[in-house]
Design a protein around this motif. Structure first.
Motif, PDB file in Angstrom:
ATOM      1  N   GLN A 113     -67.075 -34.986 -73.434  1.00 54.24           N
ATOM      2  CA  GLN A 113     -66.364 -33.958 -73.835  1.00 54.24           C
ATOM      3  C   GLN A 113     -65.564 -33.219 -72.610  1.00 54.24           C
ATOM      4  OE1 GLN A 113     -70.171 -32.443 -74.580  1.00 54.24           O
ATOM      5  NE2 GLN A 113     -70.018 -32.933 -76.991  1.00 54.24           N
ATOM      6  N   PHE A 114     -66.156 -33.203 -71.334  1.00 53.36           N
ATOM      7  CA  PHE A 114     -65.547 -32.641 -70.397  1.00 53.36           C
ATOM      8  C   PHE A 114     -63.934 -33.406 -70.101  1.00 53.36           C
ATOM      9  CE2 PHE A 114     -64.190 -32.508 -65.791  1.00 53.36           C
ATOM     10  CZ  PHE A 114     -64.481 -31.254 -65.634  1.00 53.36           C
ATOM     11  N   GLY A 115     -63.821 -34.588 -70.148  1.00 55.96           N
ATOM     12  CA  GLY A 115     -62.563 -35.148 -70.287  1.00 55.96           C
ATOM     13  C   GLY A 115     -61.497 -34.664 -71.403  1.00 55.96           C
ATOM     14  N   ILE A 116     -62.231 -34.379 -72.426  1.00 56.09           N
ATOM     15  CA  ILE A 116     -61.415 -33.729 -73.486  1.00 56.09           C
ATOM     16  C   ILE A 116     -60.966 -32.450 -73.499  1.00 56.09           C
ATOM     17  CG2 ILE A 116     -61.432 -33.371 -75.982  1.00 56.09           C
ATOM     18  CD1 ILE A 116     -63.124 -35.756 -76.541  1.00 56.09           C
ATOM     19  N   LEU A 117     -62.071 -31.527 -72.738  1.00 59.00           N
ATOM     20  CA  LEU A 117     -61.571 -30.210 -72.421  1.00 59.00           C
ATOM     21  C   LEU A 117     -60.317 -30.168 -71.363  1.00 59.00           C
ATOM     22  CD1 LEU A 117     -65.176 -28.817 -72.321  1.00 59.00           C
ATOM     23  CD2 LEU A 117     -63.511 -28.342 -74.225  1.00 59.00           C
ATOM     24  N   ARG A 118     -60.658 -31.209 -70.293  1.00 59.65           N
ATOM     25  CA  ARG A 118     -59.523 -30.933 -69.373  1.00 59.65           C
ATOM     26  C   ARG A 118     -58.194 -31.353 -69.948  1.00 59.65           C
ATOM     27  NH1 ARG A 118     -60.953 -33.044 -63.593  1.00 59.65           N
ATOM     28  NH2 ARG A 118     -58.929 -32.268 -63.115  1.00 59.65           N
ATOM     29  N   LEU A 119     -58.329 -32.459 -70.598  1.00 65.94           N
ATOM     30  CA  LEU A 119     -57.173 -33.012 -71.268  1.00 65.94           C
ATOM     31  C   LEU A 119     -56.032 -31.843 -72.066  1.00 65.94           C
ATOM     32  CD1 LEU A 119     -54.756 -35.185 -71.680  1.00 65.94           C
ATOM     33  CD2 LEU A 119     -56.210 -35.814 -73.671  1.00 65.94           C
ATOM     34  N   LEU A 120     -57.257 -31.004 -73.161  1.00 63.17           N
ATOM     35  CA  LEU A 120     -56.656 -30.164 -73.947  1.00 63.17           C
ATOM     36  C   LEU A 120     -56.192 -28.831 -73.056  1.00 63.17           C
ATOM     37  CD1 LEU A 120     -58.683 -30.335 -77.257  1.00 63.17           C
ATOM     38  CD2 LEU A 120     -56.128 -31.121 -76.552  1.00 63.17           C
ATOM     39  N   SER A 121     -56.864 -28.470 -71.842  1.00 59.46           N
ATOM     40  CA  SER A 121     -56.381 -27.607 -70.997  1.00 59.46           C
ATOM     41  C   SER A 121     -55.092 -27.917 -70.270  1.00 59.46           C
ATOM     42  CB  SER A 121     -57.691 -27.384 -70.173  1.00 59.46           C
ATOM     43  OG  SER A 121     -57.231 -26.385 -69.262  1.00 59.46           O
ATOM     44  N   ALA A 122     -54.747 -28.777 -70.150  1.00 53.45           N
ATOM     45  CA  ALA A 122     -53.538 -29.236 -69.528  1.00 53.45           C
ATOM     46  C   ALA A 122     -52.439 -29.463 -70.638  1.00 53.45           C
ATOM     47  CB  ALA A 122     -53.759 -30.449 -68.484  1.00 53.45           C
ATOM     48  N   CYS A 123     -52.885 -29.808 -71.647  1.00 56.82           N
ATOM     49  CA  CYS A 123     -51.756 -30.398 -72.906  1.00 56.82           C
ATOM     50  C   CYS A 123     -52.174 -29.951 -74.019  1.00 56.82           C
ATOM     51  CB  CYS A 123     -51.678 -31.972 -72.910  1.00 56.82           C
ATOM     52  SG  CYS A 123     -51.461 -32.712 -71.087  1.00 56.82           S
ATOM     53  N   PRO A 124     -52.072 -28.722 -74.370  1.00 57.56           N
ATOM     54  CA  PRO A 124     -52.493 -28.242 -75.795  1.00 57.56           C
ATOM     55  C   PRO A 124     -51.887 -28.569 -76.794  1.00 57.56           C
ATOM     56  CG  PRO A 124     -51.585 -26.314 -74.292  1.00 57.56           C
ATOM     57  CD  PRO A 124     -51.681 -27.482 -73.423  1.00 57.56           C
ATOM     58  N   GLY A 125     -52.366 -28.673 -77.795  1.00 58.88           N
ATOM     59  CA  GLY A 125     -51.575 -29.215 -78.916  1.00 58.88           C
ATOM     60  C   GLY A 125     -51.353 -30.748 -79.089  1.00 58.88           C
ATOM     61  N   LEU A 126     -52.135 -31.516 -78.313  1.00 59.40           N
ATOM     62  CA  LEU A 126     -52.233 -33.029 -78.710  1.00 59.40           C
ATOM     63  C   LEU A 126     -52.784 -33.468 -79.994  1.00 59.40           C
ATOM     64  CD1 LEU A 126     -53.395 -34.504 -75.303  1.00 59.40           C
ATOM     65  CD2 LEU A 126     -51.004 -34.438 -76.163  1.00 59.40           C
ATOM     66  N   THR A 127     -52.353 -34.442 -80.480  1.00 56.68           N
ATOM     67  CA  THR A 127     -52.956 -35.079 -81.785  1.00 56.68           C
ATOM     68  C   THR A 127     -54.156 -35.840 -81.484  1.00 56.68           C
ATOM     69  OG1 THR A 127     -51.634 -37.053 -81.744  1.00 56.68           O
ATOM     70  CG2 THR A 127     -50.517 -35.154 -82.772  1.00 56.68           C
ATOM     71  N   THR A 128     -54.705 -36.248 -82.296  1.00 48.67           N
ATOM     72  CA  THR A 128     -55.912 -37.207 -82.089  1.00 48.67           C
ATOM     73  C   THR A 128     -55.573 -38.335 -81.466  1.00 48.67           C
ATOM     74  OG1 THR A 128     -57.327 -36.193 -84.007  1.00 48.67           O
ATOM     75  CG2 THR A 128     -57.809 -38.249 -83.354  1.00 48.67           C
ATOM     76  N   GLY A 129     -54.351 -38.848 -82.314  1.00 45.11           N
ATOM     77  CA  GLY A 129     -53.924 -40.246 -81.765  1.00 45.11           C
ATOM     78  C   GLY A 129     -53.412 -40.253 -80.274  1.00 45.11           C
ATOM     79  N   SER A 130     -52.780 -39.156 -80.129  1.00 43.76           N
ATOM     80  CA  SER A 130     -52.084 -39.073 -78.523  1.00 43.76           C
ATOM     81  C   SER A 130     -53.147 -38.923 -77.390  1.00 43.76           C
ATOM     82  CB  SER A 130     -50.980 -38.097 -78.230  1.00 43.76           C
ATOM     83  OG  SER A 130     -51.446 -36.798 -79.062  1.00 43.76           O
ATOM     84  N   MET A 131     -54.310 -38.008 -77.832  1.00 49.95           N
ATOM     85  CA  MET A 131     -55.400 -38.059 -77.278  1.00 49.95           C
ATOM     86  C   MET A 131     -56.046 -39.444 -76.657  1.00 49.95           C
ATOM     87  SD  MET A 131     -57.709 -34.575 -77.508  1.00 49.95           S
ATOM     88  CE  MET A 131     -57.620 -34.422 -79.190  1.00 49.95           C
ATOM     89  N   ALA A 132     -56.221 -40.193 -78.000  1.00 48.56           N
ATOM     90  CA  ALA A 132     -57.026 -41.241 -77.959  1.00 48.56           C
ATOM     91  C   ALA A 132     -56.153 -42.321 -76.906  1.00 48.56           C
ATOM     92  CB  ALA A 132     -57.208 -42.088 -79.321  1.00 48.56           C
ATOM     93  N   GLN A 133     -54.872 -42.274 -76.967  1.00 46.97           N
ATOM     94  CA  GLN A 133     -54.074 -43.160 -76.128  1.00 46.97           C
ATOM     95  C   GLN A 133     -54.203 -42.571 -74.580  1.00 46.97           C
ATOM     96  OE1 GLN A 133     -50.006 -43.163 -77.354  1.00 46.97           O
ATOM     97  NE2 GLN A 133     -49.648 -44.990 -75.922  1.00 46.97           N
ATOM     98  N   ALA A 134     -54.173 -41.205 -74.469  1.00 54.54           N
ATOM     99  CA  ALA A 134     -54.507 -40.921 -73.191  1.00 54.54           C
ATOM    100  C   ALA A 134     -55.662 -41.167 -72.582  1.00 54.54           C
ATOM    101  CB  ALA A 134     -54.141 -39.167 -73.114  1.00 54.54           C
ATOM    102  N   LEU A 135     -56.680 -40.905 -73.167  1.00 55.46           N
ATOM    103  CA  LEU A 135     -58.090 -41.240 -72.830  1.00 55.46           C
ATOM    104  C   LEU A 135     -58.593 -42.720 -72.930  1.00 55.46           C
ATOM    105  CD1 LEU A 135     -59.568 -38.104 -74.391  1.00 55.46           C
ATOM    106  CD2 LEU A 135     -59.145 -38.547 -72.128  1.00 55.46           C
ATOM    107  N   ALA A 136     -57.600 -43.631 -73.596  1.00 55.05           N
ATOM    108  CA  ALA A 136     -58.056 -44.883 -73.569  1.00 55.05           C
ATOM    109  C   ALA A 136     -59.487 -45.121 -74.452  1.00 55.05           C
ATOM    110  CB  ALA A 136     -58.044 -45.566 -72.316  1.00 55.05           C
ATOM    111  N   MET A 137     -59.300 -44.200 -75.396  1.00 49.92           N
ATOM    112  CA  MET A 137     -60.808 -44.375 -76.422  1.00 49.92           C
ATOM    113  C   MET A 137     -60.299 -44.613 -77.890  1.00 49.92           C
ATOM    114  SD  MET A 137     -62.556 -40.646 -75.646  1.00 49.92           S
ATOM    115  CE  MET A 137     -63.916 -40.775 -76.686  1.00 49.92           C
ATOM    116  N   ASP A 138     -61.215 -45.323 -78.579  1.00 50.06           N
ATOM    117  CA  ASP A 138     -60.620 -45.555 -80.065  1.00 50.06           C
ATOM    118  C   ASP A 138     -60.745 -44.239 -80.733  1.00 50.06           C
ATOM    119  OD1 ASP A 138     -62.875 -45.602 -81.926  1.00 50.06           O
ATOM    120  OD2 ASP A 138     -63.799 -46.862 -80.378  1.00 50.06           O
ATOM    121  N   SER A 139     -59.934 -44.285 -81.827  1.00 50.07           N
ATOM    122  CA  SER A 139     -59.822 -42.914 -82.604  1.00 50.07           C
ATOM    123  C   SER A 139     -61.161 -42.810 -83.261  1.00 50.07           C
ATOM    124  CB  SER A 139     -58.845 -43.141 -83.519  1.00 50.07           C
ATOM    125  OG  SER A 139     -57.426 -43.226 -83.013  1.00 50.07           O
ATOM    126  N   THR A 140     -61.998 -43.608 -83.795  1.00 49.06           N
ATOM    127  CA  THR A 140     -63.276 -43.301 -84.272  1.00 49.06           C
ATOM    128  C   THR A 140     -64.105 -42.676 -83.403  1.00 49.06           C
ATOM    129  OG1 THR A 140     -62.852 -45.470 -85.963  1.00 49.06           O
ATOM    130  CG2 THR A 140     -65.031 -44.418 -85.769  1.00 49.06           C
TER     131      THR A 140
END
Length: 136
Positions: A32-59
């Motif tokens: 969750q911390f990684g997601i909070l940091r990512l969205l703090s730096a890049c607000p407005g990301l889609t789920t898909g773009s976050m999954a790609q940036a975090l190397a996480m599967d979408s589910t």
């Protein structure tokens, strides 16, 4: 013959447990911390773009985002395509990130001390390179 996947997963579990324990007072897990940091730096990301940036599967990411949304740390607005959601931090999410940041720094320091005999910069570069190669 060692199993590369098994070894990396084992290391990941141990490091995750250590960071989660240190972050516990904030109520935030390291994912969750990684997601909070990512969205703090890049607000407005889609789920898909976050999954790609975090190397996480979408589910897995979707499950985590749902929990964070229920906690009111993040909120989504629809995109042009109704299935698309653009995520941003809420005020509560910004506050939670600020609360977790010093604990994360403490975890970083503790991990660096624990692994003082390991070239952590080299390890980080190698892992980044590996992620880039496998994500391509």
């Amino acid at each position: 013959m060692p199993c590369y996947a098994g070894s990396i997963r084992q290391a990941s579990r141990i490091v995750t447990q250590m960071y989660d324990q240190t972050l516990k007072p904030s109520g935030v897990k390291i994912t969750q911390f990684g997601i909070l940091r990512l969205l703090s730096a890049c607000p407005g990301l889609t789920t898909g773009s976050m999954a790609q940036a975090l190397a996480m599967d979408s589910t897995t990411l979707t499950r985590t985002l749902k929990i964070m949304e229920e906690n009111k740390w993040i909120e989504a607005r629809p995109g042009e395509d109704r299935r698309e959601r653009h995520w941003k931090l809420t005020r509560a999410g910004e506050d939670r990130l600020q609360q977790a940041l010093p604990l994360w720094k403490k975890a970083q320091k503790e991990f660096a001390q624990m692994a003082s005999d390991v070239d952590l910069d080299g390890l980080t570069r190698a892992v980044f390179h590996l992620v880039q190669k496998t994500a391509a």
